[in-house]
Design a protein around this motif. Sequence first.
Motif, PDB file in Angstrom:
ATOM      1  N   GLU A 218      -6.203 -89.720 -20.893  1.00  0.00           N
ATOM      2  CA  GLU A 218      -7.161 -90.103 -19.994  1.00  0.00           C
ATOM      3  C   GLU A 218      -8.687 -89.382 -20.548  1.00  0.00           C
ATOM      4  O   GLU A 218      -9.541 -90.338 -20.710  1.00  0.00           O
ATOM      5  N   ASN A 219      -8.621 -88.484 -21.340  1.00  0.00           N
ATOM      6  CA  ASN A 219      -9.800 -87.696 -21.796  1.00  0.00           C
ATOM      7  C   ASN A 219     -10.304 -88.435 -23.406  1.00  0.00           C
ATOM      8  O   ASN A 219     -11.403 -88.917 -23.647  1.00  0.00           O
ATOM      9  N   ASN A 220      -9.102 -88.465 -24.200  1.00  0.00           N
ATOM     10  CA  ASN A 220      -9.279 -88.746 -25.636  1.00  0.00           C
ATOM     11  C   ASN A 220      -9.918 -90.025 -25.854  1.00  0.00           C
ATOM     12  O   ASN A 220     -10.596 -90.317 -26.757  1.00  0.00           O
ATOM     13  N   PRO A 221      -9.400 -91.066 -25.083  1.00  0.00           N
ATOM     14  CA  PRO A 221      -9.874 -92.474 -25.337  1.00  0.00           C
ATOM     15  C   PRO A 221     -11.511 -92.560 -25.044  1.00  0.00           C
ATOM     16  O   PRO A 221     -12.273 -93.541 -25.646  1.00  0.00           O
ATOM     17  N   LEU A 222     -11.906 -91.697 -24.222  1.00  0.00           N
ATOM     18  CA  LEU A 222     -13.457 -91.914 -24.055  1.00  0.00           C
ATOM     19  C   LEU A 222     -14.360 -90.942 -24.819  1.00  0.00           C
ATOM     20  O   LEU A 222     -15.377 -90.862 -24.686  1.00  0.00           O
ATOM     21  N   LEU A 223     -13.520 -90.256 -25.853  1.00  0.00           N
ATOM     22  CA  LEU A 223     -14.308 -89.318 -26.794  1.00  0.00           C
ATOM     23  C   LEU A 223     -15.133 -88.472 -25.861  1.00  0.00           C
ATOM     24  O   LEU A 223     -16.478 -88.302 -26.319  1.00  0.00           O
ATOM     25  N   SER A 224     -14.897 -87.748 -24.869  1.00  0.00           N
ATOM     26  CA  SER A 224     -15.421 -87.139 -23.922  1.00  0.00           C
ATOM     27  C   SER A 224     -16.173 -86.125 -24.507  1.00  0.00           C
ATOM     28  O   SER A 224     -17.190 -85.313 -24.104  1.00  0.00           O
ATOM     29  N   SER A 225     -15.899 -85.469 -25.893  1.00  0.00           N
ATOM     30  CA  SER A 225     -16.554 -84.245 -26.404  1.00  0.00           C
ATOM     31  C   SER A 225     -17.708 -84.828 -27.176  1.00  0.00           C
ATOM     32  O   SER A 225     -18.347 -84.045 -27.724  1.00  0.00           O
ATOM     33  N   LEU A 226     -18.016 -86.088 -27.399  1.00  0.00           N
ATOM     34  CA  LEU A 226     -18.826 -86.815 -28.179  1.00  0.00           C
ATOM     35  C   LEU A 226     -20.311 -85.956 -28.283  1.00  0.00           C
ATOM     36  O   LEU A 226     -21.011 -85.694 -28.981  1.00  0.00           O
ATOM     37  N   GLU A 227     -20.956 -86.279 -26.887  1.00  0.00           N
ATOM     38  CA  GLU A 227     -22.345 -85.921 -26.767  1.00  0.00           C
ATOM     39  C   GLU A 227     -22.340 -84.398 -26.980  1.00  0.00           C
ATOM     40  O   GLU A 227     -23.562 -83.871 -27.651  1.00  0.00           O
ATOM     41  N   LYS A 228     -21.651 -83.566 -26.523  1.00  0.00           N
ATOM     42  CA  LYS A 228     -21.702 -81.982 -26.628  1.00  0.00           C
ATOM     43  C   LYS A 228     -21.846 -81.635 -27.988  1.00  0.00           C
ATOM     44  O   LYS A 228     -22.135 -80.896 -28.728  1.00  0.00           O
TER      45      LYS A 228
END
Length: 489
Positions: A218-228
């Motif tokens: 759920e998290n990894n496909p969205l590259l959820s850490s990209l902006e931070k």
Amino acid sequence: MAGAPLKLGSMVSFCIVLYAVYYRNRDGGDERLSPVHQQLLALERASVVGAGARQPRVALGYGACHDLFVNATQLLDARRLRHAPQHYNDISNKDQFLESFAYFFKHGAAAERFVSNSELYDDLIEQALKLPDSRWALGGNAPLMARRFHMEGWKVLLAAKMSKKLKTYIPEEISIVGGEANEEVKDDVHMILEYKADEKFGSLTAPRANRYIVHNDENNPLLSSLEKFGEYIPEFNPNLLVISGLQMMDNYPFKKDGRDLRAERLELVKQQIVSQPASTLTHFEMASYVDLELLLHLTTKVLPFVDSVGMNEQELSNLYRVLEFGQVSVVTDSNPRVAAALDQMRNTFQLIRNKNQQHGSNRRLTRMHVHTLAYQAILTVRGSNWKRTAAATAKASLTAHRYVCNSQNIALEKSKLLLDDSFSTTTDNDNTSRVFFEPTKPVSCWDELLDNEQVEICVAPVLICTEAQLTAGAGDNISAAGLVLQVEK
């Protein structure tokens, strides 16, 4: 005169055979192992990573997961395989899961697949946890590479959303960014189905040890850490930026209200790469991709803007076919000849260099690393910022054995060599491209002219671990080890 080349070729072949016989024990052992081991170690020790003020810095993205390792043939019942093995881009039911696993198992090929059926995935996890040998470990390309860089003396910045529990797998010295303070994070779980060489699954036999990975992220496909991650990179000022984990976007439902959310996220990845100063080298780590649309995005938004690319033999073939023909290669020879791999490596290098020009990139591809079961191959452009290619190839080779055997010490009784006593550097063989493998000088290097550039190519044999303890994560550790010695400090 016409017979002279034939006679010369016969004499060379005869000498090679005699030399090979000399380097074999009568009981079938391989006396090449000891000199190869010693010389690889000597090359590795000759280059030391800087420390203190000269400590190199690497920033890695994106994502992390909790890996659940299971014995594949204990979890799966081959009697339930009702149809012929075949591959699927994503898994939606139990039959597809068994057929897909069997397809890659019979080829001994690594694979990674998205399970779109969450209920099925949860059931598989529940079954796996009942097995006595199942175990948890840190997962994800970026975290595994980050841990390797840390082991080798680098200062590390890692982009990943992780729970407090998963962070305990990461050395405290590694800086982790990507989540908000006190944010509750549910870790994505990947299931790693491992098998050994010659293991049976019904009527099928695995030609080599490998792993089949499934996930329902759920998290990894969205590259959820990209902006931070982007907020922290400028102050961290890395010598090297590593991009990985993008395969998690494979077959994820990204279309929404007419928007291609995946393309939008990858555009942000591109902007993050191109915003780096020229002094920061950039590396892209390939993986097992099956979604052609995603791969085509990579050829326009990532590959044209990096200095280096790392991959295994399956991923090399896939990348080459996408660049040359716009097609996906699902599975290839799990132990390709050196000549075949080098030809694909050269072609892929030139195709990416063309992409550099087409997209007006300020960077040019100057490094490629291909890691296979039998050997390591690294190509670097002469005069580029990549240093010590021979030593890096040796270190990658040693790391392959250490990681798979799960031991820092290399036991020769648990080792074997698959590299022949000589190999051709190209399939377009004119009897002038053969390299003689010398155990006392195991890393073979030579220069070529590619894309009007002088390049150095180095090939090193792998002391293959015959009692594999770990398979998943081997490529990440090998690639990171190869990079460790090549960045100027």
